[in-house]
Design an enzyme around this catalytic site. Structure first.
Site, short mmCIF file in Angstrom:
data_model
loop_
_atom_site.label_atom_id
_atom_site.label_comp_id
_atom_site.label_asym_id
_atom_site.label_seq_id
_atom_site.Cartn_x
_atom_site.Cartn_y
_atom_site.Cartn_z
N HIS A 69 0.80 -1.10 -0.11
CA HIS A 69 -0.09 -0.07 0.19
C HIS A 69 1.04 1.31 0.00
O HIS A 69 0.46 2.33 -0.35
CB HIS A 69 -0.93 0.15 1.26
CG HIS A 69 -0.44 0.42 2.42
ND1 HIS A 69 0.24 -0.39 3.34
CD2 HIS A 69 -0.38 1.59 2.87
CE1 HIS A 69 0.42 0.36 4.26
NE2 HIS A 69 0.28 1.52 4.17
N ASP A 118 -0.50 -7.60 2.22
CA ASP A 118 0.43 -6.33 2.24
C ASP A 118 1.96 -6.41 2.27
O ASP A 118 2.41 -6.20 3.18
CB ASP A 118 -0.28 -5.34 3.24
CG ASP A 118 0.00 -3.84 2.92
OD1 ASP A 118 0.65 -3.52 1.82
OD2 ASP A 118 -0.17 -2.98 4.02
N SER A 223 4.31 2.71 7.96
CA SER A 223 3.85 1.64 7.08
C SER A 223 5.19 0.95 6.09
O SER A 223 6.10 1.75 5.95
CB SER A 223 3.12 2.20 6.17
OG SER A 223 1.66 2.32 6.52
#
Ligand SMILES: *[C@@H]1O[C@H](CO)[C@@H](O)[C@H](O)[C@H]1NC(C)=O
Length: 279
Positions: A69, A118, A223
């Site tokens: 992502h 992910d 992230s």
């Protein structure tokens, strides 16, 4: 002494002091410089410079692991910077790499809806120079032991300090605790949006809580960074809801050991000669 206004100003100052103290990841502390030499900063071009956008971590001489992502639509000129402690200062430990489009491997079954799968791999445009500030970290393979409920794990990043989008300049780290899959998939937590390929962790701020959030957590900009258990990367920081540091929206991490085959296949795709090391 002490009009209501003074009390109010005093309280506001204490609050501001608390927020500026808890810089970085929600809670946690500044990491010792280069104590996590596998940390990567993924940066996108902005104006004349580069802006930190996501984390990542070095797993082999030319490979960085991160989250899909972070770059779902391709690298688009982003770069990987290794050997970073301060994002803004010129550090002679820094090494910068291009992300060529064909060297970005997003997991083909990534779901934009749940963030399932992910996990992404980046092949750097050339091998890095190993140093005290730049080194690979081991990652957990299938059959390895993942942390379970209440185990302590660690994460690090240059992500938001708070929900006002303030970002730290220097790497931060935080120790968090694993939350059971049962709890994390409760309807008041993430419900069905937490899949069997994810694990959840956070840390309740201990009493007395010295920060304005009830939990310590990873946040926006963290992230792609690693979740570490006994020094081994077991997870990839994936999502934590739009707001960080909320009790019922813990950090969610991709379970790396579920992807051993895909990782091996992806890294094996490259002929050994392309970029090999001098020896
Ligand atoms: C590694 O070091 C050599 C020699 O100092 C330098 O030419 C090269 O650019 C360095 N590589 C990277 C990835 O920074």
């Amino acid at each position: 002494m002490g009009s209501e206004k003074d009390v109010f100003v005093g309280a506001a100052l204490v609050f501001v002091a608390l927020i500026s103290q808890s810089e970085g990841i929600i809670g946690g502390r500044e990491a010792a410089p280069h104590s996590r030499p596998y940390m990567a900063s993924i940066q996108r071009p902005e104006g004349d410079g580069l802006k930190h956008e996501c984390g990542g971590f070095v797993i082999a001489d030319q490979w960085v692991m991160t989250a899909v992502h972070c770059m779902p639509n391709g690298a688009n000129g982003r770069k990987v910077v290794l050997g970073v402690h301060s994002l803004s200062q010129p550090e002679d430990t820094k090494q910068t790499f291009d992300i060529l489009e064909h060297n970005l491997y997003n997991h083909p079954r990534f779901s934009i809806d749940t963030f399932d799968n992910d996990i992404a791999l980046i092949k750097l445009d050339r091998p890095f120079n190993a140093s005290e500030a730049v080194k690979a970290v081991e990652f957990l393979r299938s059959g390895g032991v993942n942390p379970t409920t209440d185990d302590e794990v660690e994460t690090a990043g240059w992500g938001s300090l708070n929900n006002l989008e303030a970002r730290p300049d220097k790497l931060k780290e935080v120790v968090v605790k694993m939350i059971s899959h049962g709890r994390c998939s409760r309807s008041d937590y993430f419900g069905k949006k937490v899949t069997s390929n994810m694990m959840c962790a956070h840390k309740k701020c201990s009493d007395p809580c010295d920060q304005p959030y009830p939990v310590e957590d990873s946040c926006d900009g963290d992230s792609g960074g690693p979740l570490l258990y006994n020094g081994v990367a077991v997870g990839i920081t994936s999502k934590g809801g739009k707001k960080c540091g909320q009790l019922k929206k813990p950090g969610v991490y991709t379970i790396i050991s579920h992807y051993t085959e895909w990782i091996d296949r992806t890294m094996g795709v490259q002929p050994a000669a392309a970029g090999g090391q001098e020896s």
